[in-house]
Every structure is written in structure tokens, then in C-alpha cells.
Design a protein around this motif. Sequence first.
Motif, PDB file in Angstrom:
ATOM      1  N   UNK A  21       5.400  -3.551   3.596  1.00  0.00           N
ATOM      2  CA  UNK A  21       6.306  -3.931   2.523  1.00  0.00           C
ATOM      3  C   UNK A  21       5.845  -3.446   1.145  1.00  0.00           C
ATOM      4  N   UNK A  22       4.816  -2.596   1.119  1.00  0.00           N
ATOM      5  CA  UNK A  22       4.270  -2.147  -0.164  1.00  0.00           C
ATOM      6  C   UNK A  22       4.483  -0.649  -0.296  1.00  0.00           C
ATOM      7  N   UNK A  23       5.529  -0.265  -1.012  1.00  0.00           N
ATOM      8  CA  UNK A  23       5.911   1.148  -1.082  1.00  0.00           C
ATOM      9  C   UNK A  23       4.942   1.990  -1.905  1.00  0.00           C
ATOM     10  N   UNK A  24       4.063   1.355  -2.667  1.00  0.00           N
ATOM     11  CA  UNK A  24       3.097   2.096  -3.482  1.00  0.00           C
ATOM     12  C   UNK A  24       1.743   2.256  -2.799  1.00  0.00           C
ATOM     13  N   UNK A  25       1.675   1.938  -1.519  1.00  0.00           N
ATOM     14  CA  UNK A  25       0.403   2.006  -0.800  1.00  0.00           C
ATOM     15  C   UNK A  25       0.626   2.614   0.575  1.00  0.00           C
ATOM     16  N   UNK A  26      -0.342   3.420   1.037  1.00  0.00           N
ATOM     17  CA  UNK A  26      -0.243   4.051   2.348  1.00  0.00           C
ATOM     18  C   UNK A  26      -1.623   4.124   2.994  1.00  0.00           C
ATOM     19  N   UNK A  27      -1.622   4.292   4.316  1.00  0.00           N
ATOM     20  CA  UNK A  27      -2.856   4.449   5.086  1.00  0.00           C
ATOM     21  C   UNK A  27      -2.762   5.745   5.880  1.00  0.00           C
ATOM     22  N   UNK A  28      -3.800   6.567   5.791  1.00  0.00           N
ATOM     23  CA  UNK A  28      -3.862   7.830   6.531  1.00  0.00           C
ATOM     24  C   UNK A  28      -4.949   7.720   7.596  1.00  0.00           C
TER      25      UNK A  28
ATOM     26  N   UNK B 112       1.577  -3.472 -11.261  1.00  0.00           N
ATOM     27  CA  UNK B 112       2.214  -3.399  -9.942  1.00  0.00           C
ATOM     28  C   UNK B 112       2.621  -1.985  -9.527  1.00  0.00           C
ATOM     29  N   UNK B 113       2.709  -1.073 -10.490  1.00  0.00           N
ATOM     30  CA  UNK B 113       3.082   0.307 -10.171  1.00  0.00           C
ATOM     31  C   UNK B 113       1.895   1.153  -9.723  1.00  0.00           C
ATOM     32  N   UNK B 114       0.691   0.582  -9.688  1.00  0.00           N
ATOM     33  CA  UNK B 114      -0.490   1.332  -9.235  1.00  0.00           C
ATOM     34  C   UNK B 114      -0.291   1.800  -7.799  1.00  0.00           C
ATOM     35  N   UNK B 115      -0.805   2.994  -7.512  1.00  0.00           N
ATOM     36  CA  UNK B 115      -0.595   3.616  -6.204  1.00  0.00           C
ATOM     37  C   UNK B 115      -1.949   3.838  -5.519  1.00  0.00           C
ATOM     38  N   UNK B 116      -1.987   3.517  -4.230  1.00  0.00           N
ATOM     39  CA  UNK B 116      -3.249   3.559  -3.485  1.00  0.00           C
ATOM     40  C   UNK B 116      -3.021   4.214  -2.132  1.00  0.00           C
ATOM     41  N   UNK B 117      -3.915   5.138  -1.777  1.00  0.00           N
ATOM     42  CA  UNK B 117      -3.937   5.718  -0.434  1.00  0.00           C
ATOM     43  C   UNK B 117      -5.286   5.397   0.193  1.00  0.00           C
ATOM     44  N   UNK B 118      -5.244   4.793   1.371  1.00  0.00           N
ATOM     45  CA  UNK B 118      -6.444   4.494   2.150  1.00  0.00           C
ATOM     46  C   UNK B 118      -6.609   5.539   3.242  1.00  0.00           C
ATOM     47  N   UNK B 119      -7.874   5.900   3.525  1.00  0.00           N
ATOM     48  CA  UNK B 119      -8.180   6.886   4.564  1.00  0.00           C
ATOM     49  C   UNK B 119      -9.243   6.308   5.476  1.00  0.00           C
ATOM     50  N   UNK B 120      -9.000   6.344   6.787  1.00  0.00           N
ATOM     51  CA  UNK B 120     -10.020   5.927   7.748  1.00  0.00           C
ATOM     52  C   UNK B 120      -9.722   6.579   9.085  1.00  0.00           C
ATOM     53  N   UNK B 121     -10.772   6.794   9.876  1.00  0.00           N
ATOM     54  CA  UNK B 121     -10.573   7.416  11.191  1.00  0.00           C
ATOM     55  C   UNK B 121     -10.662   6.423  12.338  1.00  0.00           C
ATOM     56  N   UNK B 122     -10.759   5.120  12.038  1.00  0.00           N
ATOM     57  CA  UNK B 122     -10.794   4.088  13.067  1.00  0.00           C
ATOM     58  C   UNK B 122      -9.359   3.680  13.390  1.00  0.00           C
ATOM     59  N   UNK B 123      -8.914   3.822  14.654  1.00  0.00           N
ATOM     60  CA  UNK B 123      -7.524   3.480  14.984  1.00  0.00           C
ATOM     61  C   UNK B 123      -7.159   2.036  14.671  1.00  0.00           C
ATOM     62  N   UNK B 124      -8.118   1.126  14.783  1.00  0.00           N
ATOM     63  CA  UNK B 124      -7.820  -0.274  14.476  1.00  0.00           C
ATOM     64  C   UNK B 124      -7.534  -0.443  12.988  1.00  0.00           C
ATOM     65  N   UNK B 125      -8.272   0.282  12.157  1.00  0.00           N
ATOM     66  CA  UNK B 125      -8.002   0.248  10.721  1.00  0.00           C
ATOM     67  C   UNK B 125      -6.578   0.721  10.457  1.00  0.00           C
ATOM     68  N   UNK B 126      -6.175   1.802  11.119  1.00  0.00           N
ATOM     69  CA  UNK B 126      -4.824   2.332  10.936  1.00  0.00           C
ATOM     70  C   UNK B 126      -3.775   1.296  11.316  1.00  0.00           C
ATOM     71  N   UNK B 127      -3.944   0.663  12.480  1.00  0.00           N
ATOM     72  CA  UNK B 127      -2.952  -0.302  12.961  1.00  0.00           C
ATOM     73  C   UNK B 127      -2.849  -1.502  12.033  1.00  0.00           C
ATOM     74  N   UNK B 128      -3.984  -2.087  11.675  1.00  0.00           N
ATOM     75  CA  UNK B 128      -3.974  -3.264  10.809  1.00  0.00           C
ATOM     76  C   UNK B 128      -3.508  -2.908   9.401  1.00  0.00           C
ATOM     77  N   UNK B 129      -3.966  -1.769   8.901  1.00  0.00           N
ATOM     78  CA  UNK B 129      -3.597  -1.374   7.557  1.00  0.00           C
ATOM     79  C   UNK B 129      -2.109  -1.137   7.414  1.00  0.00           C
ATOM     80  N   UNK B 130      -1.511  -0.439   8.378  1.00  0.00           N
ATOM     81  CA  UNK B 130      -0.081  -0.161   8.282  1.00  0.00           C
ATOM     82  C   UNK B 130       0.740  -1.431   8.415  1.00  0.00           C
ATOM     83  N   UNK B 131       0.290  -2.353   9.273  1.00  0.00           N
ATOM     84  CA  UNK B 131       1.004  -3.623   9.400  1.00  0.00           C
ATOM     85  C   UNK B 131       0.962  -4.394   8.087  1.00  0.00           C
ATOM     86  N   UNK B 132      -0.187  -4.390   7.441  1.00  0.00           N
ATOM     87  CA  UNK B 132      -0.361  -5.116   6.190  1.00  0.00           C
ATOM     88  C   UNK B 132       0.482  -4.530   5.065  1.00  0.00           C
ATOM     89  N   UNK B 133       0.650  -3.215   5.091  1.00  0.00           N
ATOM     90  CA  UNK B 133       1.243  -2.532   3.938  1.00  0.00           C
ATOM     91  C   UNK B 133       2.705  -2.136   4.132  1.00  0.00           C
TER      92      UNK B 133
END
Length: 272
Positions: free
Chosen positions: A122-129, A99-120
Amino acid sequence: MDNGDVPLTDKIDVTVPSVARMYDFLMDGKDNYPADRAATEELLKQVPSTKVLALNNRAFLRRVVHRLAEDYGIRQFVDHGSGLPTQDNVHEVAQRIDPASRVVYIDNDPIVLAHGRALLEQNENTAVIHADMRDTEKIWSSPEVTRLIDTAEPVAVLFVSVLHCIPDRDDPADVVRRAAARVPPGSFLVVCQLVSEDEETRRGVTEFMDRSTGGNWGEVRREQDVLRFLEGTEILEPGLVEVSTWRPDTELAPKQPSMEWIEFGGVGRIVG
């Protein structure tokens, strides 16, 4: 990432197909629009195996992340061109191992950013750029990467089914090299991309996707081109392969029905 005063939804032109949303449609997702579906249906006429190819690619991603986390102890993942959230995303697979694994997602599609941030949220070990995967400096100096990724420890750097979105003029091998230079020995590169040994297929699909996506496409390449992306690494068994054959964990996975194009790649360990 700050998007200024312009609402995110105002930046999205849903009349132009997006590679991320076309992939979402192939995966039976709901985050796609008529233009994406129409372009995908036309693509399937040219290369009918594309839906199974997409399913196999997603299964490859799950297997790679699971193996790197369980067998090699990797606890940090940077996923370039991550696409829209679906089942068994990188953080879900990795965090089932630890559970301590850390993940950063990268995408240039604005929809990916919106959906990804909404999904994450509550997950402090994951981020979307929200960034272009070619912008190495912006990615690796971002607050999200600085907070989550310790570059003194091994990292898995993922370029899964995205390098075909980078044209030759932008040198995708150099994009991979620059990302690899940010992580220490013992880290891993995961790469795969769409390839065909048939010149007509390469040319036809490349032209169709470039035209359909408004230029947001690169090249369908040959298998030998993918070798360049992992130059200087120690390539894990079974080497560079059609991805459904990379350490399969079941015989029940869908089989590639034809080989007009395939997803081709593997995993390389960065050595000192």
C-alpha cells in the motif's frame, strides 16, 4: 522481480542459516527458523556482545536516515542488503519527515522479498528488489529504481551492516564506488560493517559464519579497511566511529558491553 514459475517458498532452504534471519532473531523478530537460532546462539558464545551490537546498529540506521532527511533534505534512499522488515524501517523514518520520501530496498533473501512486498503493497513510494547488492547494473536499471529514484537529485545510498557479507575477492569497496557513481554530487554514502582489531576474532567469526551460512559471508575486517569504502567523500562529523557513538540522541541507548568486535562506520557526502 520475476521469480519464474517456481513458488518463492520453494526456493528457501530453511535448514541453512541466513544472515538476514539471524539478525531478525537478534532483534527479537519472528521470521527465523531453528537453524538460524542455533547458529546465532553459537555465535553469541564466540562474541557475546552481538545482540547489543545489533540493537545499536539498528538505532544507528534510524538516526542516520532521520538526520539525512531532516538536516540535509534527502528524500531518496536506496538501501542495499536491507534485511527483514522490523520497527522503524528506512521508509517509515524518512516518510515521517516527508511522506513523499522514496525508498528502494535491495536484498537477495527470498524471505525478505516476500515479507517486504507484503508490507509495502500500500506504499507507492517504496519498493523491494530481489537482487544481489553486487549487481549494480541490475539494481540501477530496474523498473523500481527508474520509477522512484531521480538520479538528478541527491540520494542516500545505504550499505548498513552488509559489506561484511561481501568477500575481499569481490572487492566491496568497488561495489560501493559503482553505486556512488550512479548518484550526483550532494548525495550521501552510509556504510558500516563488523570489524575487530583482534586477529583471532576476525578469523574465528569469519570462518564460523562462512561455514554456517553455506558461503554467504564475506569478511570481518579492521577499522582501517572501512576507510576505503568512503574514499573521496567528505566524511560527516564525528567521522568513522563505533556506531552507537554516531550523533547519539539519548544517553539511554544500550552500551557496547565489550569490544571483541564492533559495528564501525559513518556517513560520507559525495563531492563534485
